[in-house]
Design a protein around this motif. Structure first.
Motif, mmCIF file in Angstrom:
data_model
loop_
_atom_site.group_PDB
_atom_site.id
_atom_site.type_symbol
_atom_site.label_atom_id
_atom_site.label_comp_id
_atom_site.label_asym_id
_atom_site.label_seq_id
_atom_site.Cartn_x
_atom_site.Cartn_y
_atom_site.Cartn_z
ATOM 1 N N TRP A 238 -20.650 12.687 145.973
ATOM 2 C CA TRP A 238 -21.326 11.637 145.215
ATOM 3 C C TRP A 238 -21.757 12.164 143.851
ATOM 4 O O TRP A 238 -21.728 11.429 142.857
ATOM 5 C CB TRP A 238 -22.525 11.103 145.989
ATOM 6 N N ALA A 239 -22.137 13.437 143.793
ATOM 7 C CA ALA A 239 -22.529 14.034 142.510
ATOM 8 C C ALA A 239 -21.412 13.894 141.484
ATOM 9 O O ALA A 239 -21.669 13.671 140.293
ATOM 10 C CB ALA A 239 -22.882 15.511 142.711
ATOM 11 N N ASN A 240 -20.176 14.002 141.923
ATOM 12 C CA ASN A 240 -19.035 13.944 141.013
ATOM 13 C C ASN A 240 -18.635 12.525 140.626
ATOM 14 O O ASN A 240 -17.938 12.342 139.620
ATOM 15 C CB ASN A 240 -17.833 14.658 141.637
ATOM 16 N N VAL A 241 -19.035 11.542 141.388
ATOM 17 C CA VAL A 241 -18.601 10.170 141.081
ATOM 18 C C VAL A 241 -19.750 9.266 140.653
ATOM 19 O O VAL A 241 -19.514 8.121 140.254
ATOM 20 C CB VAL A 241 -17.862 9.531 142.278
ATOM 21 N N GLN A 242 -20.988 9.771 140.693
ATOM 22 C CA GLN A 242 -22.152 8.922 140.429
ATOM 23 C C GLN A 242 -22.040 8.171 139.102
ATOM 24 O O GLN A 242 -22.171 6.943 139.061
ATOM 25 C CB GLN A 242 -23.438 9.759 140.426
ATOM 26 N N PHE A 243 -21.813 8.899 138.017
ATOM 27 C CA PHE A 243 -21.815 8.234 136.718
ATOM 28 C C PHE A 243 -20.541 7.422 136.503
ATOM 29 O O PHE A 243 -20.574 6.384 135.833
ATOM 30 C CB PHE A 243 -21.999 9.253 135.589
ATOM 31 N N TYR A 244 -19.416 7.854 137.058
ATOM 32 C CA TYR A 244 -18.205 7.026 137.004
ATOM 33 C C TYR A 244 -18.476 5.678 137.693
ATOM 34 O O TYR A 244 -18.057 4.621 137.200
ATOM 35 C CB TYR A 244 -17.041 7.712 137.722
ATOM 36 N N ALA A 245 -19.155 5.723 138.834
ATOM 37 C CA ALA A 245 -19.460 4.498 139.568
ATOM 38 C C ALA A 245 -20.361 3.582 138.745
ATOM 39 O O ALA A 245 -20.181 2.359 138.729
ATOM 40 C CB ALA A 245 -20.129 4.843 140.901
#
Length: 411
Positions: A238-245
């Protein structure tokens, strides 16, 4: 030579030394869950890099072959010196744009999510930086820096940055004027308005002084670490996709197609007016700042920490044998690492499904050991099955010791 691989043991030795320094000075710069989360993102980043670093290498090699205006020799010391300095100049602009543009911040924000600041934070790296970071190093190829030199100075630049992630080293006098130090890098990791988007250099701080992005650490303004939109999670995926999301949600909600497209490339924090009005995002008041925390029993922490060591070992194994392993083996290894780290992140967050996922993770080791020889991850051997049996037995004992806590998780 893979400098990073050889440096890994020293990283953990220095982290142990810093923990001793914490104890000696009576401070607490480490939290178990935060440190595991930071190192987890590092393990995920390095294993992902085994599959994705070809993007940067191929594009660099292509540019070197077809766009280079001169040809430099790897036998010249001055070429290495020039490449080391020029790499940091390119890194400065990648790093600066990583803070100033949404799409690049989506990748780089991973490194800033920790609300602690210690040597484990240095290992907190993105898994998606390969998508666009290669663009910023093409000038080195155009100027004819050999691929071997480029790869080597890149590793050295990254290694230098490890030691500056500590709170135990004060300001270093004249050294602060020319080089990145723990003091000026602490300011870089702050979410205080005074320090936001400053001190981008990797090795040399002179770029920041030249281009107006330098900010000295101020004793009157204690640094508050983290990001203004808190991760509030211990899960490395989730750390890697949080801001993309977040960007995706805003793009999906925007009424104008132009806003749907440009949000990815606008300055960090920009949102379409209609989306911002309908879905406001309130930034936390730093005067009321509290670090993200999930209460965990000591037994739970020990169990997760020991299980995490398995994935450090697997990640190190993949790195050490990268050149000899087929792609299918690397994919299987990456999948095992990503799945395992995801489940341990769920456990650290004390979620109700933690026990079920943990049992499923342990059960998944059976097909992993069966598939591994088929794809060349390791040879057919009784050792693998004996190891699986021993690991399962020890894990079962650990789960039994935590049974009351896990039962409460699942309730």
């Amino acid at each position: 030579m893979d400098f990073i691989l050889y440096a890994v043991p020293f990283f953990f030795v220095l982290i142990a030394v810093e923990l001793l320094a914490d104890r000696w000075r009576g401070v607490s710069n480490y939290r178990v869950a935060d440190a595991i989360n930071s190192v987890s993102t590092g393990v995920l980043s390095t294993t992902t890099g085994l599959l994705t670093k070809g993007v940067g290498l191929v594009t660099y090699a292509f540019a070197l072959k077809h766009l280079a205006v001169i040809e430099l020799s790897a036998d010249s010391v001055w070429v290495w010196v020039f490449a080391f300095v020029f790499y940091d100049f390119c890194y400065y602009w990648l790093h600066r744009m990583g803070h100033e543009r949404n799409i690049l911040w989506a990748a780089h924000s991973v490194h800033h999510q920790s609300e602690d600041y210690n040597l484990s934070t240095a290992l907190r790296q993105t898994s998606t930086g390969f998508l666009l970071s290669w663009i910023f190093y093409l000038p080195m190829a155009v100027l004819g820096v050999p691929l071997l030199v480029f790869v080597s100075v890149a590793a050295l630049n990254l290694l230098y940055q490890f030691w500056v992630h500590t709170r135990h080293i004060p300001k270093l006098g004249w050294f602060e004027w020319f080089f990145v130090t723990p003091s000026n890098h602490r300011a870089h990791h702050a979410q205080n308005a005074l320090y936001m988007d400053r001190n981008y250099g990797g090795v040399f701080i002179i770029w920041d002084r030249l281009f107006g992005s330098f900010q000295e650490e101020d004793d009157n303004e204690p640094v508050i670490f983290g990001v203004t939109t808190p991760l509030a999670s211990w899960n490395p995926l989730w750390a890697n996709v949080q801001f993309y999301a977040q960007l995706w949600d805003d793009a999906r909600r925007a009424e104008r197609w132009w806003d749907k497209l440009r949000i990815w490339f606008m300055r960090t924090g920009w949102r379409p007016a209609d989306v911002a009005a309908k879905y406001p995002m309130n930034k936390p008041d730093l005067s009321q700042f509290r670090k993200f925390e999930v209460p965990l029993d000591g037994r739970q922490q020990w169990y997760v920490a020991l299980q995490f060591c398995v994935y450090i070992a697997l990640g190190s194994y993949l790195m050490s044998l990268e050149q000899s392993l087929p792609t299918s083996a690397l994919v299987l290894g990456w999948g095992a690492v990503a799945w395992g780290l995801f489940v341990l992140g769920v456990a650290l967050e004390n979620r109700p499904q933690a026990l079920r996922l943990e049992l499923l993770r342990l059960a998944s080791n059976l097909p992993l050991v069966w598939l591994a020889p088929m794809v060349g991850l390791w040879p057919v051997s009784a050792v693998g099955w004996v190891g699986l049996l021993s690991y399962s037995l020890l894990s079962g004992i650990g789960l039994y010791c935590c049974r009351n806590r896990f039962t409460r998780w699942a309730s």
